[in-house]
Design a protein around this motif. Structure first.
Motif, PDB file in Angstrom:
ATOM      1  N   VAL A 124       9.087  11.697 -49.970  1.00  0.00           N
ATOM      2  CA  VAL A 124      10.312  11.065 -49.471  1.00  0.00           C
ATOM      3  C   VAL A 124      10.907  11.904 -48.357  1.00  0.00           C
ATOM      4  O   VAL A 124      11.316  11.400 -47.314  1.00  0.00           O
ATOM      5  CB  VAL A 124      11.344  10.884 -50.607  1.00  0.00           C
ATOM      6  CG1 VAL A 124      12.666  10.428 -50.044  1.00  0.00           C
ATOM      7  CG2 VAL A 124      10.848   9.888 -51.614  1.00  0.00           C
ATOM      8  N   LEU A 125      10.904  13.217 -48.565  1.00  0.00           N
ATOM      9  CA  LEU A 125      11.453  14.105 -47.533  1.00  0.00           C
ATOM     10  C   LEU A 125      10.619  14.016 -46.262  1.00  0.00           C
ATOM     11  O   LEU A 125      11.140  14.059 -45.147  1.00  0.00           O
ATOM     12  CB  LEU A 125      11.488  15.538 -48.057  1.00  0.00           C
ATOM     13  CG  LEU A 125      12.401  16.492 -47.282  1.00  0.00           C
ATOM     14  CD1 LEU A 125      13.807  15.930 -47.215  1.00  0.00           C
ATOM     15  CD2 LEU A 125      12.409  17.849 -47.941  1.00  0.00           C
ATOM     16  N   ARG A 126       9.317  13.841 -46.441  1.00  0.00           N
ATOM     17  CA  ARG A 126       8.450  13.709 -45.275  1.00  0.00           C
ATOM     18  C   ARG A 126       8.799  12.438 -44.508  1.00  0.00           C
ATOM     19  O   ARG A 126       8.877  12.432 -43.288  1.00  0.00           O
ATOM     20  CB  ARG A 126       6.979  13.657 -45.717  1.00  0.00           C
ATOM     21  CG  ARG A 126       5.997  13.911 -44.571  1.00  0.00           C
ATOM     22  CD  ARG A 126       4.566  14.006 -45.055  1.00  0.00           C
ATOM     23  NE  ARG A 126       4.405  15.041 -46.049  1.00  0.00           N
ATOM     24  CZ  ARG A 126       3.767  14.880 -47.203  1.00  0.00           C
ATOM     25  NH1 ARG A 126       3.235  13.709 -47.510  1.00  0.00           N
ATOM     26  NH2 ARG A 126       3.671  15.872 -48.053  1.00  0.00           N
ATOM     27  N   ASP A 127       9.046  11.346 -45.241  1.00  0.00           N
ATOM     28  CA  ASP A 127       9.424  10.098 -44.577  1.00  0.00           C
ATOM     29  C   ASP A 127      10.725  10.262 -43.817  1.00  0.00           C
ATOM     30  O   ASP A 127      10.891   9.746 -42.723  1.00  0.00           O
ATOM     31  CB  ASP A 127       9.628   8.986 -45.618  1.00  0.00           C
ATOM     32  CG  ASP A 127       8.309   8.401 -46.074  1.00  0.00           C
ATOM     33  OD1 ASP A 127       8.265   7.838 -47.175  1.00  0.00           O
ATOM     34  OD2 ASP A 127       7.321   8.519 -45.319  1.00  0.00           O
ATOM     35  N   LEU A 128      11.662  11.016 -44.436  1.00  0.00           N
ATOM     36  CA  LEU A 128      12.979  11.127 -43.830  1.00  0.00           C
ATOM     37  C   LEU A 128      13.010  12.066 -42.645  1.00  0.00           C
ATOM     38  O   LEU A 128      13.857  11.917 -41.766  1.00  0.00           O
ATOM     39  CB  LEU A 128      14.002  11.616 -44.867  1.00  0.00           C
ATOM     40  CG  LEU A 128      14.453  10.582 -45.898  1.00  0.00           C
ATOM     41  CD1 LEU A 128      15.333  11.256 -46.924  1.00  0.00           C
ATOM     42  CD2 LEU A 128      15.224   9.466 -45.228  1.00  0.00           C
ATOM     43  N   THR A 129      12.103  13.061 -42.639  1.00  0.00           N
ATOM     44  CA  THR A 129      12.196  14.058 -41.566  1.00  0.00           C
ATOM     45  C   THR A 129      11.068  13.972 -40.562  1.00  0.00           C
ATOM     46  O   THR A 129      11.178  14.507 -39.474  1.00  0.00           O
ATOM     47  CB  THR A 129      12.209  15.476 -42.147  1.00  0.00           C
ATOM     48  OG1 THR A 129      11.048  15.616 -42.973  1.00  0.00           O
ATOM     49  CG2 THR A 129      13.448  15.735 -42.952  1.00  0.00           C
ATOM     50  N   GLY A 130       9.968  13.347 -40.913  1.00  0.00           N
ATOM     51  CA  GLY A 130       8.888  13.157 -39.945  1.00  0.00           C
ATOM     52  C   GLY A 130       8.312  14.468 -39.475  1.00  0.00           C
ATOM     53  O   GLY A 130       8.036  15.366 -40.264  1.00  0.00           O
ATOM     54  N   PHE A 132       9.795  16.667 -37.716  1.00  0.00           N
ATOM     55  CA  PHE A 132      10.828  17.617 -37.318  1.00  0.00           C
ATOM     56  C   PHE A 132      11.064  18.705 -38.350  1.00  0.00           C
ATOM     57  O   PHE A 132      11.998  19.478 -38.250  1.00  0.00           O
ATOM     58  CB  PHE A 132      12.134  16.859 -37.029  1.00  0.00           C
ATOM     59  CG  PHE A 132      11.970  15.911 -35.882  1.00  0.00           C
ATOM     60  CD1 PHE A 132      11.677  14.583 -36.107  1.00  0.00           C
ATOM     61  CD2 PHE A 132      12.053  16.369 -34.573  1.00  0.00           C
ATOM     62  CE1 PHE A 132      11.493  13.712 -35.051  1.00  0.00           C
ATOM     63  CE2 PHE A 132      11.876  15.510 -33.513  1.00  0.00           C
ATOM     64  CZ  PHE A 132      11.592  14.180 -33.753  1.00  0.00           C
ATOM     65  N   MET A 133      10.224  18.717 -39.376  1.00  0.00           N
ATOM     66  CA  MET A 133      10.336  19.762 -40.379  1.00  0.00           C
ATOM     67  C   MET A 133       8.912  20.092 -40.790  1.00  0.00           C
ATOM     68  O   MET A 133       8.120  19.186 -41.018  1.00  0.00           O
ATOM     69  CB  MET A 133      11.125  19.221 -41.581  1.00  0.00           C
ATOM     70  CG  MET A 133      11.809  20.288 -42.368  1.00  0.00           C
ATOM     71  SD  MET A 133      12.550  19.627 -43.846  1.00  0.00           S
ATOM     72  CE  MET A 133      14.209  19.436 -43.336  1.00  0.00           C
ATOM     73  N   GLN A 137       8.695  24.310 -44.850  1.00  0.00           N
ATOM     74  CA  GLN A 137      10.144  24.179 -44.988  1.00  0.00           C
ATOM     75  C   GLN A 137      10.476  23.150 -46.061  1.00  0.00           C
ATOM     76  O   GLN A 137      11.377  23.337 -46.881  1.00  0.00           O
ATOM     77  CB  GLN A 137      10.769  23.740 -43.652  1.00  0.00           C
ATOM     78  CG  GLN A 137      10.857  24.863 -42.652  1.00  0.00           C
ATOM     79  CD  GLN A 137      11.270  24.356 -41.281  1.00  0.00           C
ATOM     80  OE1 GLN A 137      10.859  23.294 -40.857  1.00  0.00           O
ATOM     81  NE2 GLN A 137      12.074  25.130 -40.600  1.00  0.00           N
ATOM     82  N   VAL A 140       9.959  24.634 -49.451  1.00  0.00           N
ATOM     83  CA  VAL A 140      11.057  25.545 -49.798  1.00  0.00           C
ATOM     84  C   VAL A 140      12.253  24.750 -50.313  1.00  0.00           C
ATOM     85  O   VAL A 140      12.918  25.129 -51.273  1.00  0.00           O
ATOM     86  CB  VAL A 140      11.460  26.382 -48.552  1.00  0.00           C
ATOM     87  CG1 VAL A 140      12.828  26.976 -48.719  1.00  0.00           C
ATOM     88  CG2 VAL A 140      10.425  27.456 -48.296  1.00  0.00           C
ATOM     89  N   LEU A 141      12.511  23.628 -49.696  1.00  0.00           N
ATOM     90  CA  LEU A 141      13.651  22.815 -50.106  1.00  0.00           C
ATOM     91  C   LEU A 141      13.431  22.174 -51.462  1.00  0.00           C
ATOM     92  O   LEU A 141      14.343  22.103 -52.274  1.00  0.00           O
ATOM     93  CB  LEU A 141      13.894  21.709 -49.074  1.00  0.00           C
ATOM     94  CG  LEU A 141      14.600  22.119 -47.797  1.00  0.00           C
ATOM     95  CD1 LEU A 141      14.587  20.968 -46.826  1.00  0.00           C
ATOM     96  CD2 LEU A 141      16.020  22.517 -48.098  1.00  0.00           C
TER      97      LEU A 141
END
Lengths: 153, 412
Positions: A124-130, A132-133, A137, A140-141
């Motif tokens: 999900v985080l990958r979808d949200l940040t593309g 740019f992260m 990182q 770590v989050l």
């Protein structure tokens, strides 16, 4: 409006409402909202199949732009009208907290295994940040988020 | 549909949660501190305030900025990662109603024949429209075509070369033919403003509702229009008659087409003898209640831009041509079986590119003028999204905003 019968009877409306009440244990959708949603459903279902295909969802540019659109597509692809209303009922102010959290849970747990794993959070985080992260990182989050908050449903 | 914001506290959640014994709490690194007892999962984003006004006046700057990111507290909380509700809210909002689909919705008039005495008068109306008016109009149209071709073909083929007189006759004939068309729908067109003059170095731009826009404007002035190549009898007319006016064709689906077309446009505006160029910068037919973004091609030719605003009165018929739902022939039949087509055309003041203004800003300024004059609402979407998906760059921008806000708090 498509060629599908665009006339909802009172029975249909009550059936849909009952289904939503059963799912979210409270009356989240009013009958007027069901009628309005039906108009929207017919507008989106251009091929008049009785369900909205992924392609028809993606023809809404605002939806296409959303970073979570692919995940949501897996949930909403091929929904008939009753399920469509059930999905959207989570966003109503009258929906219970339980129902809303279930909704967020289901988006994370896209493969329906009943648990949200670290992998799901990362995706999900990958979808949200593309791009740019970086992957490190994100790890770590997510890693400290031990799953005290996410529960079995 | 209006949905309202809601909040909740974690304490009410914990009662219904069961902890999974497989996951043991681990010591947390200092950089991501989770204030567990005080953590609140806010559902603020999950309810939304979507008002009609918001959807009708969306601003692309508003849409792309950090609306989806809440006011950042200093530390990163778990909720910022798990609470995807703002993004979900936007997606659900788009599913429920979105400003792009509204632009292409045919609004059917309220039926007025639901009464015991209104119904017979409506039936009488149907009989007159389909039985008397329609055949009459078809006859007028057919006669018009016969006269047109009888005059056009000899002039076109016998007078070879770029004869000035030949061109004049052809223009007059096309104007006459468009007049016949307008008569065949009982068009009541009111023109406001000074009639376009035939000067070099000028282009005309107008909002687009249907291909009949061209016919209505052509009735007054012999424009050379740039349009999509169509198949069927329309394509045939495009090839034979409209070529003589100096019309330019483009193909939406060809990528390289753009440069070729830009070059042709420029060449056309330079020629002193060419018909004034008419461009529909929206690129597609919109339902005459909204305007989509104007393409900048018409605004970077370095000449005067004369805006034309067209507004149809829906009183007898909705003149919006929904090209996905109807062929042009069916659209014409619908117009011919209605009582009349009523519209207003405003010729507005010629505009020039101001110093320091980009073509895109110029296009927006002219769009403002046309929208204000014709009473249309502006939408920040590109009309071509009807045929193509939005560019992934827009999604990337949203991802960038989210990533940056999270990362900047990670370092704290």
């Amino acid at each position: 409006m498509g060629n599908a019968s665009s006339m909802l009877t009172q029975y249909d409306i009550e059936e849909v409402q009952e289904h939503c009440n059963y799912l979210c244990e409270s009356s989240a959708v009013s009958q007027q909202e069901i009628v309005a949603l039906y108009e929207r459903f017919c507008q989106l279902d251009r091929s008049a199949n009785g369900f909205i295909s992924a392609d028809e969802f993606l023809s809404i540019p605002e939806f296409s732009l959303n970073p979570l659109s692919q995940r949501l597509l897996k949930m909403v692809d091929g929904l008939n009208f009753t399920d469509f209303v059930a999905f959207l009922s989570a966003f109503s102010p009258k929906a219970s907290i339980q129902h809303k959290i279930e909704s967020i849970f289901r988006v994370h747990d896209i493969d329906g295994k009943g648990r949200v794993t670290l992998k799901d959070l990362l995706e999900v985080l990958r979808d949200l940040t593309g791009s740019f992260m970086s992957e490190e990182q994100r790890k770590v989050l997510c890693t400290p988020c031990s799953f005290n908050f996410f529960c079995h449903f | 549909m209006r949905l309202i914001k809601e909040n909740l506290t974690l304490s009410s959640l914990s009662l219904s949660c069961s902890h999974d014994s497989r996951f043991h709490p681990r010591p947390l690194p200092r950089s991501v501190a989770l204030a567990l007892p005080r953590a609140r999962l806010t559902m603020a984003g999950l309810g939304a305030s979507i008002t009609e006004a918001d959807l009708d006046h969306p601003n692309i700057e508003e849409y792309l900025t950090a609306e989806s990111i809440k006011e950042a507290p200093k530390r990163l909380h778990l909720r910022d990662l798990i609470d995807i509700s703002p993004t979900l809210k936007e997606a659900a909002g788009a599913i429920v109603d979105d400003s792009f689909t509204r632009c292409f919705k045919s609004n059917f008039p309220e039926p007025w024949n639901w009464n015991i005495y209104l119904f017979p008068s409506w039936c009488l109306g149907v009989v007159i429209r389909y039985g008397i008016l329609f055949p009459l109009r078809v006859v007028i149209l057919a006669l018009g075509w016969i006269v047109f071709f009888a005059a056009f073909l000899p002039v076109h083929f016998l007078l070879a070369g770029h004869n000035k007189w030949k061109r004049k006759v052809e223009r007059k004939l096309v104007e006459m033919m468009c007049g016949v068309f307008v008569a065949s729908w009982t068009g009541v067109v009111k023109y406001h403003g000074p009639r376009p003059s035939m000067r070099p170095q000028q282009v005309f731009v107008a909002n687009h509702t249907s291909m009949i826009d061209f016919i209505i404007l052509e009735q007054m002035t012999p424009f050379a229009v740039i349009m999509q190549k169509h198949p069927g009898w329309v394509g045939f007319i495009q090839k034979t008659i409209l070529e003589s006016l100096g019309c330019i064709w483009f193909n939406r689906t060809e990528a390289k087409d753009r440069e070729v077309v830009a070059r042709k446009l420029r060449e056309h505006t330079q020629g002193a003898d060419n018909n004034p160029l008419l461009i529909f910068p929206e690129g597609t037919c919109v339902n005459n209640q909204y305007t989509v973004m104007f393409k900048k091609g018409a605004f970077e030719l370095g000449c005067a831009v004369c805006p034309i605003a067209i507004k149809y009165n829906k009183i007898f018929v909705d003149a919006f041509w929904n090209s996905k739902k109807q062929s042009f022939t069916m659209h014409l039949v619908r117009l011919m079986t209605s009582w009349a087509v009523v519209c207003d055309v405003w010729y507005l003041e010629p505009q020039y590119l101001r110093r320091g203004e980009t073509p895109i800003e110029f296009a927006e300024r002219v769009r403002d003028m046309i929208a204000a004059r014709a009473g249309l609402k502006k939408v920040p979407w590109d009309g071509y999204l009807k045929y193509f998906r939005p560019s992934p760059k827009l999604t990337e921008k949203k991802q960038q905003i989210f990533a940056e806000s999270v990362l900047e708090r990670l370092d704290k």
